[in-house]
Design a protein around this motif. Structure first.
Motif, PDB file in Angstrom:
ATOM      1  N   GLN A  26       0.842  -1.348  -0.102  1.00  0.00           N
ATOM      2  CA  GLN A  26       0.044   0.142   0.009  1.00  0.00           C
ATOM      3  C   GLN A  26       0.760   1.104  -0.067  1.00  0.00           C
ATOM      4  O   GLN A  26       0.492   2.180  -0.420  1.00  0.00           O
ATOM      5  N   HIS A  27       1.898   1.274   0.607  1.00  0.00           N
ATOM      6  CA  HIS A  27       2.679   2.410   1.158  1.00  0.00           C
ATOM      7  C   HIS A  27       4.170   2.217   1.133  1.00  0.00           C
ATOM      8  O   HIS A  27       4.404   1.148   1.829  1.00  0.00           O
ATOM      9  N   ILE A  28       4.939   2.916   0.731  1.00  0.00           N
ATOM     10  CA  ILE A  28       6.291   2.624   1.170  1.00  0.00           C
ATOM     11  C   ILE A  28       7.180   4.234   1.337  1.00  0.00           C
ATOM     12  O   ILE A  28       6.574   5.186   0.758  1.00  0.00           O
ATOM     13  N   HIS A  29       7.968   4.186   2.311  1.00  0.00           N
ATOM     14  CA  HIS A  29       8.739   5.481   2.815  1.00  0.00           C
ATOM     15  C   HIS A  29      10.034   4.841   2.651  1.00  0.00           C
ATOM     16  O   HIS A  29      10.490   4.029   3.572  1.00  0.00           O
ATOM     17  N   LEU A  30      10.878   5.924   2.008  1.00  0.00           N
ATOM     18  CA  LEU A  30      12.348   5.748   1.891  1.00  0.00           C
ATOM     19  C   LEU A  30      13.070   6.911   2.660  1.00  0.00           C
ATOM     20  O   LEU A  30      12.742   8.135   2.257  1.00  0.00           O
ATOM     21  N   ILE A  31      13.940   6.528   3.412  1.00  0.00           N
ATOM     22  CA  ILE A  31      14.658   7.874   4.313  1.00  0.00           C
ATOM     23  C   ILE A  31      16.175   7.336   4.069  1.00  0.00           C
ATOM     24  O   ILE A  31      16.838   6.298   4.316  1.00  0.00           O
ATOM     25  N   ASN A  32      16.953   8.226   3.247  1.00  0.00           N
ATOM     26  CA  ASN A  32      18.364   8.203   3.150  1.00  0.00           C
ATOM     27  C   ASN A  32      18.567   7.019   2.356  1.00  0.00           C
ATOM     28  O   ASN A  32      19.715   6.412   2.499  1.00  0.00           O
ATOM     29  N   TYR A  33      17.676   6.348   1.531  1.00  0.00           N
ATOM     30  CA  TYR A  33      18.084   5.211   0.678  1.00  0.00           C
ATOM     31  C   TYR A  33      18.393   5.726  -0.756  1.00  0.00           C
ATOM     32  O   TYR A  33      17.826   6.467  -1.492  1.00  0.00           O
ATOM     33  N   ASN A  70      13.785  11.707   1.617  1.00  0.00           N
ATOM     34  CA  ASN A  70      12.819  11.443   2.250  1.00  0.00           C
ATOM     35  C   ASN A  70      11.503  11.425   1.712  1.00  0.00           C
ATOM     36  O   ASN A  70      10.954  12.350   1.228  1.00  0.00           O
ATOM     37  N   GLN A  71      11.063  10.227   0.857  1.00  0.00           N
ATOM     38  CA  GLN A  71      10.204  10.009   0.237  1.00  0.00           C
ATOM     39  C   GLN A  71       9.234   8.993   0.580  1.00  0.00           C
ATOM     40  O   GLN A  71       9.363   7.992   0.949  1.00  0.00           O
ATOM     41  N   GLN A  72       7.976   9.399   0.130  1.00  0.00           N
ATOM     42  CA  GLN A  72       6.736   8.277   0.573  1.00  0.00           C
ATOM     43  C   GLN A  72       5.929   8.369  -0.653  1.00  0.00           C
ATOM     44  O   GLN A  72       5.773   9.254  -1.425  1.00  0.00           O
ATOM     45  N   LEU A  73       5.384   7.116  -1.107  1.00  0.00           N
ATOM     46  CA  LEU A  73       4.520   7.002  -1.995  1.00  0.00           C
ATOM     47  C   LEU A  73       3.614   6.018  -1.676  1.00  0.00           C
ATOM     48  O   LEU A  73       3.619   4.848  -1.142  1.00  0.00           O
ATOM     49  N   ASN A  74       2.181   6.300  -1.942  1.00  0.00           N
ATOM     50  CA  ASN A  74       1.128   5.336  -2.036  1.00  0.00           C
ATOM     51  C   ASN A  74       0.899   4.777  -3.378  1.00  0.00           C
ATOM     52  O   ASN A  74       0.866   5.370  -4.444  1.00  0.00           O
ATOM     53  N   LEU A  75       0.872   3.374  -3.127  1.00  0.00           N
ATOM     54  CA  LEU A  75       0.765   2.614  -4.452  1.00  0.00           C
ATOM     55  C   LEU A  75      -0.595   2.225  -4.692  1.00  0.00           C
ATOM     56  O   LEU A  75      -1.353   1.911  -4.054  1.00  0.00           O
ATOM     57  N   ASN A  76      -0.782   2.153  -6.174  1.00  0.00           N
ATOM     58  CA  ASN A  76      -2.263   1.772  -6.472  1.00  0.00           C
ATOM     59  C   ASN A  76      -2.275  -0.018  -6.347  1.00  0.00           C
ATOM     60  O   ASN A  76      -1.170  -0.565  -6.400  1.00  0.00           O
TER      61      ASN A  76
END
Length: 373
Positions: free
Chosen positions: A4-11, A16-22
């Motif tokens: 549903q959702h992924i959050h990347l921090i310093n990757y 600092n990126q968040q993404l809601n997926l279809n």
């Protein structure tokens, strides 16, 4: 299952990126070097506990930051419960996994939750590369299907390493020969189980891959895979029969193994041979035929997983649409839509997919940022 959702921090290049997926199709579009594959890799890490490009964990951390954190939220098809996986890695080589807030020591715990099938241009190595590439492909597939298989492979590798050390010692310390029988028994026990499990998995995978290949080629091509065992033909042997063959080989070839200081027989020496219309695909197949064979395998992986678990894993397609012709692209998209498989696609050329994509299915990636329109 679906992410549903992924959050990347310093990757990698993401700060600092968040993404809601279809629930269905997600397309990541951007020029080379913007971070499309990095995002795909982060999803793979949350499923497998490692990255598919072979980098060390510390190399995944954004260069000017001390740590990274990955957080993913997923659901399984048969449950409304949400699972949150969190991975933390820092430059001091500390590493931590949490699932729903509970800490785990081993990244292999992720195998119980999110599962993925990855298809990338590098997968041609499965056909064109070394036997080690093909064994790795098979072991990765099976480890996601069966967590106990992952432990089996891990323990077997340790046994081979210890046995190899002893074989080297025996070249000048003959009095240690009694220890070899102990390691032989471990090798036979674990190795025979691995071979048997591989054969059982291939019995499901190969017929499904053959059906996909026939559909892709209007039944003009017959695809097949055989398991090449270092100990010779084993057919439909039981685990006990494989153990007996293993025991005989080790007894007969003990001198040769000691002389060479390495374990010469076992699943770590086995191979897969791919055939197209009865001909060796590696030797005689064109690159297009080899790529179609890999596509057939990947589609069969999805079907095999569904047969075993009653749901489909995520499908990750890393820049492969440009490698496929129109018929194969259309076939692939029809399959993922028909079976409602959550799919994440990366590419640089929106024209290849724009006719089939809704606006909310497209994400633009630019310099480590994801933009929706």
């Amino acid at each position: 299952m679906y992410l549903q959702h992924i959050h990347l921090i310093n990757y990698r290049n993401y700060e600092n990126q968040q993404l809601n997926l279809n629930r269905g199709i997600n397309v990541l579009i951007g020029s080379n070097g913007q971070g499309k594959t990095n995002l795909l890799e982060s999803i793979y890490y949350l499923a497998a506990g490692n990255n598919f490009r072979g980098n060390k964990d510390i190399e995944l951390i954004k260069w000017d930051q001390p740590y990274l954190r990955l957080i993913g939220q997923m659901k399984k098809d048969d449950s409304e419960r949400c699972y949150e996986m969190e991975v933390y890695i820092d430059k001091e080589k500390n590493k931590q996994l949490k699932i729903n807030g509970v800490k785990y020591k081993s990244m292999s715990e992720l195998h119980n939750y999110l599962r993925v099938v990855l298809f990338s241009p590098d997968d041609l190595k499965i056909v064109k590369g070394s036997p080690a590439e093909r064994r790795r492909y098979l072991d990765v597939c099976m480890s996601q299907q069966d967590k106990s298989y992952y432990r089996l492979i891990r323990d077997y590798d340790r046994i081979v390493q210890q046995r190899n050390n002893l074989l080297k010692e025996l070249q000048y310390k003959k009095e240690n020969k009694a220890q070899l029988e102990v390691w032989n028994q471990y090798l036979i026990e674990y190795g025979s189980q691995i071979i048997y499990k591989r054969l059982q998995y291939l019995k499901m995978l190969v017929p499904m891959a053959r059906k996909v290949q026939q559909a892709l080629t209007c039944e003009t091509e017959r695809f097949s895979v055989t398991y090449h065992c270092s100990m010779g033909a084993i057919g439909d042997f039981s685990v006990e029969q494989i153990k007996n063959v293993f025991q005989t080989i080790l007894a007969q070839k003990q001198g040769e193994e000691i002389a060479r200081g390495t374990t010469l027989w076992g699943p770590h020496r086995d191979d897969l041979i791919f055939y197209l219309n009865g001909m060796d695909l590696k030797k005689y197949g064109s690159q297009g035929q080899q790529r179609t064979g890999i596509l057939s395998l990947k589609m069969a992986e999805l079907q095999t997983f569904y047969k075993l678990h009653g749901e489909y894993p995520l499908l990750l397609l890393d820049d492969v649409m440009s490698e496929l012709d129109d018929d194969r692209r259309q076939f692939l998209m029809k399959m993922v839509k028909k079976y409602q498989i959550q799919t994440i696609i990366t590419g640089a050329n929106i024209e290849l997919l724009s006719d089939e994509m809704a606006e909310n299915e497209i994400f633009w990636v630019q310099e480590g940022k994801i933009i929706t329109k």
